[in-house]
Design a protein around this motif. Structure first.
Motif, PDB file in Angstrom:
ATOM      1  N   SER A   1      35.482  35.987  38.216  1.00  0.00           N
ATOM      2  CA  SER A   1      36.820  35.408  38.326  1.00  0.00           C
ATOM      3  C   SER A   1      37.927  36.360  37.890  1.00  0.00           C
ATOM      4  O   SER A   1      39.034  36.311  38.427  1.00  0.00           O
ATOM      5  CB  SER A   1      36.901  34.118  37.502  1.00  0.00           C
ATOM      6  N   SER A   2      37.647  37.217  36.933  1.00  0.00           N
ATOM      7  CA  SER A   2      38.697  38.104  36.424  1.00  0.00           C
ATOM      8  C   SER A   2      39.246  39.034  37.491  1.00  0.00           C
ATOM      9  O   SER A   2      40.409  39.445  37.433  1.00  0.00           O
ATOM     10  CB  SER A   2      38.170  38.940  35.257  1.00  0.00           C
ATOM     11  N   VAL A   3      38.404  39.402  38.475  1.00  0.00           N
ATOM     12  CA  VAL A   3      38.822  40.414  39.447  1.00  0.00           C
ATOM     13  C   VAL A   3      38.640  39.988  40.906  1.00  0.00           C
ATOM     14  O   VAL A   3      38.985  40.738  41.808  1.00  0.00           O
ATOM     15  CB  VAL A   3      38.038  41.729  39.218  1.00  0.00           C
ATOM     16  N   ASN A   4      38.121  38.773  41.161  1.00  0.00           N
ATOM     17  CA  ASN A   4      37.879  38.393  42.564  1.00  0.00           C
ATOM     18  C   ASN A   4      39.072  37.716  43.223  1.00  0.00           C
ATOM     19  O   ASN A   4      38.965  37.183  44.316  1.00  0.00           O
ATOM     20  CB  ASN A   4      36.636  37.510  42.678  1.00  0.00           C
ATOM     21  N   SER A   5      40.228  37.704  42.534  1.00  0.00           N
ATOM     22  CA  SER A   5      41.507  37.138  42.997  1.00  0.00           C
ATOM     23  C   SER A   5      41.585  35.634  42.847  1.00  0.00           C
ATOM     24  O   SER A   5      42.559  35.019  43.282  1.00  0.00           O
ATOM     25  CB  SER A   5      41.792  37.523  44.469  1.00  0.00           C
ATOM     26  N   PHE A   6      40.599  35.005  42.192  1.00  0.00           N
ATOM     27  CA  PHE A   6      40.626  33.552  41.994  1.00  0.00           C
ATOM     28  C   PHE A   6      40.570  33.181  40.511  1.00  0.00           C
ATOM     29  O   PHE A   6      40.217  32.059  40.164  1.00  0.00           O
ATOM     30  CB  PHE A   6      39.457  32.892  42.727  1.00  0.00           C
ATOM     31  N   GLY A   7      40.924  34.120  39.639  1.00  0.00           N
ATOM     32  CA  GLY A   7      40.850  33.863  38.214  1.00  0.00           C
ATOM     33  C   GLY A   7      41.933  32.925  37.718  1.00  0.00           C
ATOM     34  O   GLY A   7      43.013  32.827  38.300  1.00  0.00           O
ATOM     35  N   ILE A   8      41.625  32.232  36.618  1.00  0.00           N
ATOM     36  CA  ILE A   8      42.587  31.338  35.982  1.00  0.00           C
ATOM     37  C   ILE A   8      42.703  31.730  34.509  1.00  0.00           C
ATOM     38  O   ILE A   8      41.908  32.516  33.995  1.00  0.00           O
ATOM     39  CB  ILE A   8      42.170  29.863  36.102  1.00  0.00           C
ATOM     40  N   HIS A   9      43.706  31.162  33.826  1.00  0.00           N
ATOM     41  CA  HIS A   9      43.893  31.441  32.409  1.00  0.00           C
ATOM     42  C   HIS A   9      42.606  31.160  31.638  1.00  0.00           C
ATOM     43  O   HIS A   9      41.947  30.142  31.852  1.00  0.00           O
ATOM     44  CB  HIS A   9      45.019  30.579  31.836  1.00  0.00           C
ATOM     45  N   SER A  10      42.271  32.048  30.755  1.00  0.00           N
ATOM     46  CA  SER A  10      41.125  31.910  29.845  1.00  0.00           C
ATOM     47  C   SER A  10      39.772  31.908  30.553  1.00  0.00           C
ATOM     48  O   SER A  10      38.779  31.476  29.969  1.00  0.00           O
ATOM     49  CB  SER A  10      41.243  30.626  28.990  1.00  0.00           C
ATOM     50  N   CYS A  11      39.719  32.364  31.802  1.00  0.00           N
ATOM     51  CA  CYS A  11      38.413  32.466  32.457  1.00  0.00           C
ATOM     52  C   CYS A  11      37.596  33.564  31.786  1.00  0.00           C
ATOM     53  O   CYS A  11      38.136  34.497  31.185  1.00  0.00           O
ATOM     54  CB  CYS A  11      38.564  32.741  33.950  1.00  0.00           C
ATOM     55  N   ASP A  12      36.282  33.466  31.886  1.00  0.00           N
ATOM     56  CA  ASP A  12      35.403  34.441  31.250  1.00  0.00           C
ATOM     57  C   ASP A  12      35.573  35.832  31.860  1.00  0.00           C
ATOM     58  O   ASP A  12      35.927  35.971  33.036  1.00  0.00           O
ATOM     59  CB  ASP A  12      33.940  34.014  31.394  1.00  0.00           C
ATOM     60  N   LEU A  13      35.305  36.835  31.048  1.00  0.00           N
ATOM     61  CA  LEU A  13      35.300  38.218  31.517  1.00  0.00           C
ATOM     62  C   LEU A  13      33.844  38.622  31.756  1.00  0.00           C
ATOM     63  O   LEU A  13      33.086  38.849  30.812  1.00  0.00           O
ATOM     64  CB  LEU A  13      35.949  39.137  30.474  1.00  0.00           C
ATOM     65  N   ASP A  14      33.447  38.675  33.024  1.00  0.00           N
ATOM     66  CA  ASP A  14      32.072  39.023  33.388  1.00  0.00           C
ATOM     67  C   ASP A  14      31.973  40.527  33.622  1.00  0.00           C
ATOM     68  O   ASP A  14      32.749  41.099  34.402  1.00  0.00           O
ATOM     69  CB  ASP A  14      31.647  38.273  34.650  1.00  0.00           C
ATOM     70  N   LEU A  15      30.986  41.162  32.964  1.00  0.00           N
ATOM     71  CA  LEU A  15      30.848  42.616  33.033  1.00  0.00           C
ATOM     72  C   LEU A  15      29.416  43.001  33.396  1.00  0.00           C
ATOM     73  O   LEU A  15      28.455  42.361  32.942  1.00  0.00           O
ATOM     74  CB  LEU A  15      31.220  43.252  31.691  1.00  0.00           C
ATOM     75  N   PHE A  16      29.317  44.032  34.207  1.00  0.00           N
ATOM     76  CA  PHE A  16      28.020  44.584  34.590  1.00  0.00           C
ATOM     77  C   PHE A  16      27.887  45.976  33.983  1.00  0.00           C
ATOM     78  O   PHE A  16      28.717  46.859  34.251  1.00  0.00           O
ATOM     79  CB  PHE A  16      27.908  44.639  36.112  1.00  0.00           C
ATOM     80  N   LEU A  17      26.880  46.189  33.165  1.00  0.00           N
ATOM     81  CA  LEU A  17      26.612  47.485  32.567  1.00  0.00           C
ATOM     82  C   LEU A  17      25.653  48.246  33.477  1.00  0.00           C
ATOM     83  O   LEU A  17      24.454  47.957  33.526  1.00  0.00           O
ATOM     84  CB  LEU A  17      26.016  47.321  31.160  1.00  0.00           C
ATOM     85  N   ASP A  18      26.187  49.207  34.208  1.00  0.00           N
ATOM     86  CA  ASP A  18      25.412  49.985  35.169  1.00  0.00           C
ATOM     87  C   ASP A  18      24.790  51.189  34.456  1.00  0.00           C
ATOM     88  O   ASP A  18      25.503  52.099  34.015  1.00  0.00           O
ATOM     89  CB  ASP A  18      26.309  50.441  36.316  1.00  0.00           C
ATOM     90  N   LEU A  19      23.471  51.192  34.356  1.00  0.00           N
ATOM     91  CA  LEU A  19      22.763  52.239  33.612  1.00  0.00           C
ATOM     92  C   LEU A  19      21.989  53.187  34.517  1.00  0.00           C
ATOM     93  O   LEU A  19      21.153  53.971  34.025  1.00  0.00           O
ATOM     94  CB  LEU A  19      21.788  51.589  32.622  1.00  0.00           C
ATOM     95  N   GLU A  20      22.253  53.147  35.829  1.00  0.00           N
ATOM     96  CA  GLU A  20      21.508  54.014  36.740  1.00  0.00           C
ATOM     97  C   GLU A  20      21.751  55.487  36.429  1.00  0.00           C
ATOM     98  O   GLU A  20      20.823  56.296  36.375  1.00  0.00           O
ATOM     99  CB  GLU A  20      21.895  53.699  38.190  1.00  0.00           C
ATOM    100  N   ASN A  21      23.019  55.859  36.253  1.00  0.00           N
ATOM    101  CA  ASN A  21      23.322  57.267  35.925  1.00  0.00           C
ATOM    102  C   ASN A  21      22.759  57.654  34.561  1.00  0.00           C
ATOM    103  O   ASN A  21      22.353  58.794  34.337  1.00  0.00           O
ATOM    104  CB  ASN A  21      24.832  57.510  35.957  1.00  0.00           C
TER     105      ASN A  21
END
Length: 800
Positions: A205-225
């Motif tokens: 929601s934070s970055v898909n253009s449909f976020g609202i106030h106080s929505c969660d911040l979803d993060l992906f930790l990419d460890l391939e490199n």
């Protein structure tokens, strides 16, 4: 029995205000009042009331005042049992004494002083005791938060403006986005120290253009490199004998203690949790959920007042986020529709699982429903995923976990839609579209842009990999999606039903609310602004269910029916395979199977006597016999479809009048074992008609009889056939002990299958033809819950 203040009489029985449940009759009411839940809540309410009488509200003390300071001060008025402080919302405390007279003594003193400050001591607020229900939001809280929005909405001049105002009111503001970006940058810097070359990628929601106030911040930790860096460092160390990588960066980090190529997700997430706790300022409440479907580390951030999640195996979610970004860029009408429908669904208690996993729609599933609806407008507003795939160039090809996730990276690649409908019309169309949708027998496919028949997903796992010809490369994993009351296929992960968590009640509520909204959208109150200052447009659409007033009264003559819904998930594998082979004619085969099960319930379980068995009933009996013999039901090709007991007439899902004349003698439906499936045209079987006679009150006291029967039966004498045989013995026991009715109860049952433009289900309509004792209403009330469950049980053991 005399009713207490918690019990309220209703048209359909009783309602317990304490437990918030409906009770059908007096015997059930007596059992409920004596039950554990009611008695527990009575004791809990008495305890809460005593706590209120023994407590005082205290404010005005210094922020650094401790519970011990308050306890020592108020001990002069009597023993203090507890001190509850809340320094997050404001500096106040609840001081609870052991006796109510101690609280009265504290209130009687006019002035209180602690650490040089005057304390304000007041009686504790008295609140009505209410049963807290998990997953259901507090309607008053939500209504208060919407008061200002409703005022702003009423000032606008059109529904289009109202929908834009909803977006403006709920979307993430620039300062919120900036704060989240800074936190992502901070996390990137911290985690790079421990996992070189890693990437922190926000999604959801934070970055898909449909976020609202106080929505969660979803993060992906990419460890391939990072895995590549670690492998390179180990190779260099083996060659040089030094603990140093080729680019001279020391591996004196957390990587020295873990091998990412062999570590489990749980082990990696534990390290992530440690880094969050010890190295990231402002982060607290760190929790690792390693057993979830997607293992995750949850955390909170004090300054930003937000919750966050970090996952390490969620590349598909990142791609889904970019897909939603693309869709909102293709057509600007998508965002207002999604924001409005999300708010509507939340107000109607259809979406928003506040306690984590639950039976309601999540925002992602609801957004996909909106996109699918726009794909099916005429002309379409948005293209299908397969169409987007064909617009992408070779450099944009994307395969994740062997799922084809290809689509253009920029929205200007997609030709603009020829659809010119405004937001008001599209919103109304959404409710119309899903009010007539056959959820239980359909699979929503955004990849294809149209509905897929549920029979495509009833095959065995090995045969159900591809959902359509153009669904992309064949993945190694062959599991089929979980089927349920609502089936919405993920656009890329084609074995994932994003609405698989929904239960039957939520699906029915969603469809009912769509029907209600569709009716409202046809009114002038929706389309035109009120000249008298009344609520109009979206404001009335968002009214909470409890404030919408009583629903229109239904004539009792029109509600004497029981529905048995199509539930693909509970069917046994042999029957699923038969339905899959039946193709479009699966409703005909399923209908006859259900009729056979219903016939068994009336005849064998409830010991009803048939007064008029039609040829169709005989077909059901023959079918049941054929099932036992391992044969499959077929329609004789030597007979025409019109002559058979299962006919194909009219439009899909159209209800046809049930008449006895229509079911004249028919001998064309026979049992054969050669052909593997029904003819594809048999989508609309003829209705079934029974006339039954019941001589005993087989519905009275079944719980007690069943309980006594199971207690007195040893393991060797218990029925082997499960609950069907148990219920048959319960009925037999009632018949042997209870006196017969003075005049047998006679009733007619008409059965038909519907679907296509409505949910696929078998509708059983009841008509008492002889009821001098006046017992049919009680019998029907019993059948409302008993008949669908027993029929489902019999279907579930078919083919076993």
């Amino acid at each position: 029995m005399e009713l207490d203040e918690d019990i309220q009489t209703t048209q359909r029985g009783f309602h317990c205000n304490l437990c918030v449940v409906n009770i059908p009759n007096k015997p059930s009411l007596e059992d409920h009042v004596k039950g554990k839940k009611h008695q527990h809540l009575l004791r809990l309410r008495a305890q809460r009331k005593a706590q209120e009488q023994n407590s005082v509200f205290v404010s005005g003390f210094k922020p650094d005042t401790s519970q011990t300071d308050l306890k020592e001060y108020f001990a002069q008025f009597g023993p203090v049992s507890d001190v509850i402080m809340d320094k997050q919302k404001g500096v106040y405390a609840i001081v609870e004494f052991s006796e109510p007279q101690n609280a009265q003594a504290a209130l009687a003193q006019l002035q209180h002083q602690l650490n040089g400050l005057k304390l304000r001591v007041k009686p504790r607020e008295r609140k009505d005791f209410k049963l807290a229900s998990r997953g259901k939001h507090d309607s008053k809280t939500h209504q208060i938060s919407l008061d200002k929005l409703n005022y702003e909405l009423c000032k606008t001049s059109s529904v289009n403006e109202q929908m834009l105002k909803v977006v403006e009111s709920f979307e993430l503001k620039d300062n919120e986005k900036k704060g989240r970006d800074l936190l992502v940058q901070l996390l990137q810097e911290v985690f790079t120290e421990f996992f070189p070359d890693c990437q922190i990628v926000p999604f959801g929601s934070s970055v898909n253009s449909f976020g609202i106030h106080s929505c969660d911040l979803d993060l992906f930790l990419d460890l391939e490199n990072t895995k590549g860096f670690q492998a390179c460092a180990k190779s260099s160390e083996a060659q040089t004998g030094e603990n140093q990588s080729e680019d001279c960066r020391s591996e004196d980090s957390i990587l020295s203690d873990i091998d990412l190529s062999t570590a489990t997700p749980a082990e990696v997430l534990e390290l992530v949790a440690v880094i969050l706790k010890k190295c990231v300022p402002g982060v607290h409440k760190v929790q690792t959920l390693s057993t979830a479907r997607l293992p995750v580390v949850k955390f909170s951030h004090r300054e930003l007042n937000l919750h966050g999640d970090i996952t390490i195996n969620n590349r598909l979610a990142v791609r889904n986020t970019r897909f939603l970004q693309l869709c909102s860029g293709i057509d600007s009408r998508l965002r207002p529709l999604v924001y409005t429908i999300r708010l509507w669904a939340k107000q109607k208690q259809l979406a928003g699982n506040l306690s984590g996993p639950g039976p309601l729609l999540n925002n992602y599933a609801l957004t996909l429903l909106v996109i699918f609806y726009l794909q099916n407008r005429d002309p379409p507003v948005l293209p299908s995923v397969n169409q987007l795939k064909n617009m992408a160039c070779e450099e944009e090809e994307c395969i994740i976990e062997e799922w084809d996730c290809t689509f253009p990276s920029q929205p200007f690649i997609v030709p603009p839609s020829k659809n010119t409908e405004d937001l008001c019309t599209l919103l109304s169309g959404f409710f119309t579209f899903y009010s007539k949708f056959d959820f239980s027998a359909s699979m929503v496919s955004l990849r294809d842009g149209h509905v897929l028949p549920i029979t495509d997903f009833l095959q065995s796992d090995e045969e159900a990999v591809n959902t359509s010809e153009a669904s992309g490369p064949k993945p190694k994993r062959s599991s089929a999606p979980k089927l349920g009351p609502m089936n919405v296929l993920d656009p890329f992960e084609l074995n994932h039903n994003v609405a698989g968590n929904l239960n039957e009640r939520t699906q029915k509520n969603f469809k009912r609310e769509c029907c209600e909204a569709e009716k409202y959208c046809r009114s002038l109150q929706y389309q035109q602004k009120s000249t008298k200052g009344k609520f109009w447009g979206l404001v009335r659409l968002f009214v909470l269910p409890s404030e919408a007033g009583p629903r229109s009264h239904v004539d009792p003559e029109k509600i004497m029916e029981v529905s048995i819904p199509f539930k693909a998930a509970v069917l046994p594998e042999p029957l699923r395979a038969q339905l899959a082979l039946a193709g479009k004619g699966f409703r005909g085969l399923w209908f006859v199977k259900v009729c056979s099960a219903v016939h068994m319930v009336f005849h064998e379980v409830l010991k009803c006597s048939p007064l008029a068995e039609t040829q169709t009933t005989a077909v059901c009996q023959n079918l049941d016999k054929a099932d036992r013999d391992g044969n499959e039901m077929e329609v004789n090709n030597n007979q025409s479809v019109e002559d058979s007991g299962l006919q194909a007439k009219g439009e899909t899902g159209k209800k046809r009048p049930l008449t006895v004349e229509e079911e004249g003698p028919s001998t064309s439906t026979v049992i054969q074992a050669k052909k593997p499936k029904l003819d594809a045209d048999l989508e609309h079987p003829e209705p079934v008609h029974w006339i039954w006679s019941q001589s005993n009150r087989v519905w009275a006291g079944r719980r007690k009889v069943r309980r006594d029967l199971l207690k007195t039966s040893d393991e060797t004498s218990k029925p082997e056939g499960g609950c069907v045989d148990i219920e048959s013995r319960v009925t037999q026991s009632i018949v042997e002990k209870e006196e017969k009715l003075q005049n047998s109860l006679e009733f007619e049952v008409h059965a038909e299958v519907v679907g296509g433009n409505e949910s696929t289900e078998v509708v059983l309509r009841f008509h008492p033809s002889h009821d001098t004792a006046g017992v049919f209403q009680d019998f029907f009330h019993f059948l409302e819950s008993f008949l669908p469950k027993m029929a489902e049980t019999i279907l579930g053991r078919a083919g076993s």
